[in-house]
Design an enzyme around this catalytic site. Structure first.
Site, PDB file in Angstrom:
ATOM      1  N   GLY A 141      30.236  21.166   0.321  1.00  0.00           N
ATOM      2  CA  GLY A 141      30.163  20.725  -1.065  1.00  0.00           C
ATOM      3  C   GLY A 141      31.477  21.075  -1.745  1.00  0.00           C
ATOM      4  N   ALA A 142      32.092  20.084  -2.397  1.00  0.00           N
ATOM      5  CA  ALA A 142      33.443  20.274  -2.932  1.00  0.00           C
ATOM      6  C   ALA A 142      33.580  21.509  -3.821  1.00  0.00           C
ATOM      7  CB  ALA A 142      33.880  19.006  -3.679  1.00  0.00           C
ATOM      8  N   ARG A 175      39.773  22.086   5.971  1.00  0.00           N
ATOM      9  CA  ARG A 175      39.177  20.794   5.654  1.00  0.00           C
ATOM     10  C   ARG A 175      40.248  19.997   4.922  1.00  0.00           C
ATOM     11  NH1 ARG A 175      33.379  20.696   4.746  1.00  0.00           N
ATOM     12  NH2 ARG A 175      33.693  18.462   4.511  1.00  0.00           N
ATOM     13  N   GLN A 226      20.969  15.785   5.188  1.00  0.00           N
ATOM     14  CA  GLN A 226      21.166  16.777   4.125  1.00  0.00           C
ATOM     15  C   GLN A 226      19.978  16.843   3.173  1.00  0.00           C
ATOM     16  OE1 GLN A 226      23.336  14.330   4.921  1.00  0.00           O
ATOM     17  NE2 GLN A 226      25.467  14.988   4.695  1.00  0.00           N
ATOM     18  N   ASP A 230      30.739  11.315  -4.670  1.00  0.00           N
ATOM     19  CA  ASP A 230      31.969  11.963  -4.220  1.00  0.00           C
ATOM     20  C   ASP A 230      33.149  11.525  -5.059  1.00  0.00           C
ATOM     21  OD1 ASP A 230      30.063  11.882  -1.812  1.00  0.00           O
ATOM     22  OD2 ASP A 230      31.550  13.417  -1.333  1.00  0.00           O
TER      23      ASP A 230
END
Lengths: 370, 370
Positions: free
Chosen positions: B54-55, B90, B203, B244
């Site tokens: 998760g960002a 990442r 998810q 996103d």
């Protein structure tokens, strides 16, 4: 269709001429195993434990089950008890009841000594009739694919998308949605099939992918979530699915998720066809959206996934929290307005009362919604 | 949010005041395990192996990773090397780069002796800022749920549907799509969430179901194929997803399959909202349908499924034929026309250039498609 390079059906007489052989579909796609059915109980077990599945194949297996029973003892009592045993295996399967009643009815006027041979003959006929229906669906659907291939200037490939398994594994041969695909492939049109995984039972990932692969048809397995994205990007020329039940107004009850693909097809001007044998049209249902009862199945089909481990064992794993409820709806209804055409053994028609009645004029008057 | 009856964040300082603790999300939903991060390498490993995902949470973990590195040695060289190590975990994560550059930039003018403490302070601030953004999204989204609850005459329950995990596990607390849900639940509105399994990475089944369950929010896990059927039958009052990336024109790039749910919502007049922090708006993209590059991920995410066996072991099983190709598209783009509203930390706006510019006037002029 082809398996390991040779043509097969899903059910056939063994070389000895009396036992019946089937593919154990529960082991697909991980192992190709055939099974020999020698008794009524073998046939009942095959249906009950879903070694065979798909309405036409279940009917054919039941017909052979009666023949196997009569081979030992052809009395009225054996016949009645065999019918009951088979019917109890999948009580809601319409084709199962039909096949049992068809074979049983034909036995009534025969002397016991003639019954077993007659039952074998009728079982073989039921198989051949199913193959002919699917072959006709294939021929009519092939014309649809040929038109698309021409419209693309015979360049590249024709990309189809299908959902669930309306393939030859669900029938005796050819399948319904897959029949046009196999015929197009066999006539040399370069087809490629996007195969929806088809959660929760994964019939696309396990069965459709396997049968297309064995026959040599190019295909790619995708998650059920992907089809819309592919259509947005011009990667789908045509959707074809099967159906469990079509209403007289042309609404289509099929595996859960079909409706979402039909919506995406409409949004992207992709033709959406449904292939069906005439007998699966329910002339008593019109609108169908509210009328068709939707089966809810065991939640474990969703919460647990079975497959093969890296070292070759079959395992079942849980993917949801123990405490989380799950719901498992088996079918949805795609409104006729989203369906470009219905591909039947009698031809292709619009998904509407008028369309269906044009192909089945003997049903004129059915399915008029008030 | 609550876990096992007590409030938690996804990342926090250990009781000793210097180590950092996280939830090992790779073990959810089957085991709740926390991990202690004591070094830069621990933090990099946590991001790389997706113990955290998760960002916002990745950004927060990277910030603490720098603090841990500087605690041992606060030289310019350590700082630079730590940033490089974290960035490599990442490389495409935007928040990761932002957090590293933010913390690194603030260290430049400080004496080495002051750096570690300052980095810890900034990491804590980054966490608190993320919580505040999510809390604001929650407050604005709560108003949407309250209106639906009022429109239903405060009877029954409010049924929401969500896709993937835009939950607190992806952020520091509250989540984005889930923030309005948790707030509605906490204020006593009876909410129930249909949780899309979200193939291929599951998810929804693994993370969203777990976090809703732990917080006590009523929910039901469904296959991704089911949402359309539920909407046809009036079982969904509201869809809320995360995103996103949102283009300046209001098109929404989110987990693959979001587009299909938005189509079904439109077809059944179900409101479809997308929750997002302002920083995820990509003001350089307009239309976005063709512009957003869609990541294709490892096909094994689709062909192999991991979970827990009945006897408690973690196993991975294959569900597709060995010979069948698979394609794994990670995201799709939902056109703005299908989105009822965008829920941001500054309020709710229509999914359009005008809507977004009304909330972010400093961006006036961005996202004009030629």
């Amino acid at each position: 269709m082809m398996v390991q390079g040779r043509p097969m059906r899903t059910i056939w007489l063994a070389e000895d001429g009396w036992a019946v052989e089937i593919i154990d579909q529960t082991q697909l796609p991980h192992a190709f195993v055939t099974r020999r059915l020698e008794t009524l109980e073998d046939a009942a077990h095959a249906i009950r434990t879903m070694l065979v599945r798909g309405a036409p194949l279940i009917g054919a297996t039941a017909a052979y089950g009666l023949a196997l029973a009569l081979r030992g003892n052809a009395s009225d009592e054996t016949l009645a008890r065999a019918g009951e045993t088979l019917l109890a295996t999948r009580p809601t399967a319409v084709n199962l009841r039909w096949a049992i009643e068809d074979v049983t009815g034909r036995m009534q006027d025969l002397a016991p000594a003639d019954r077993a041979a007659a039952a074998y003959r009728r079982a073989a006929e039921i198989c051949d009739e199913d193959v002919e229906i699917c072959r006709s669906i294939g021929r009519h659907g092939l014309a649809v694919i040929e038109r698309i291939w021409e419209a693309k200037g015979r360049k590249g490939r024709v990309n189809l998308l299908t959902h669930c398994n309306a393939g030859w594994l669900a029938t005796v041969d050819w399948g319904t949605a897959t029949a046009p695909i196999y015929m197009a492939h066999d006539t040399g049109i370069p087809v490629h099939v996007w195969v929806d995984e088809t959660r929760p039972r994964n019939q696309g990932a396990a069965l459709t992918a396997w049968e297309l692969g064995e026959h040599g048809v190019a295909h790619t397995v995708i998650a059920d979530n992907v089809g819309g994205h592919l259509m947005q990007h011009g990667e789908v020329d045509l959707c074809v699915t099967g159906t469990d039940r079509t209403t007289a107004a042309g609404n289509v009850c099929n595996k859960i998720g079909t409706y979402l693909k039909a919506l995406a097809a409409q949004d992207n001007a992709v033709p959406f066809y449904v292939a069906l044998p005439g007998p699966t049209i329910d002339w008593t249902l019109g609108d169908g959206l509210g009328e068709v009862p939707i089966e809810q199945r065991d939640g474990r089909e969703l919460s647990e996934v079975s497959g093969r481990t890296a070292d070759g064992r079959m395992e079942t794993v849980r993917i949801t929290p123990e405490a989380s409820p799950v719901a498992n709806y088996a079918f949805d209804v795609t409104p006729a307005r989203l369906v470009t055409g219905l591909i039947t053994e009698r031809g292709v028609c619009p998904a509407s009362s008028e369309g269906l009645r044009s192909l089945y004029p003997e049903r004129a008057g059915a399915g008029q919604t008030p």
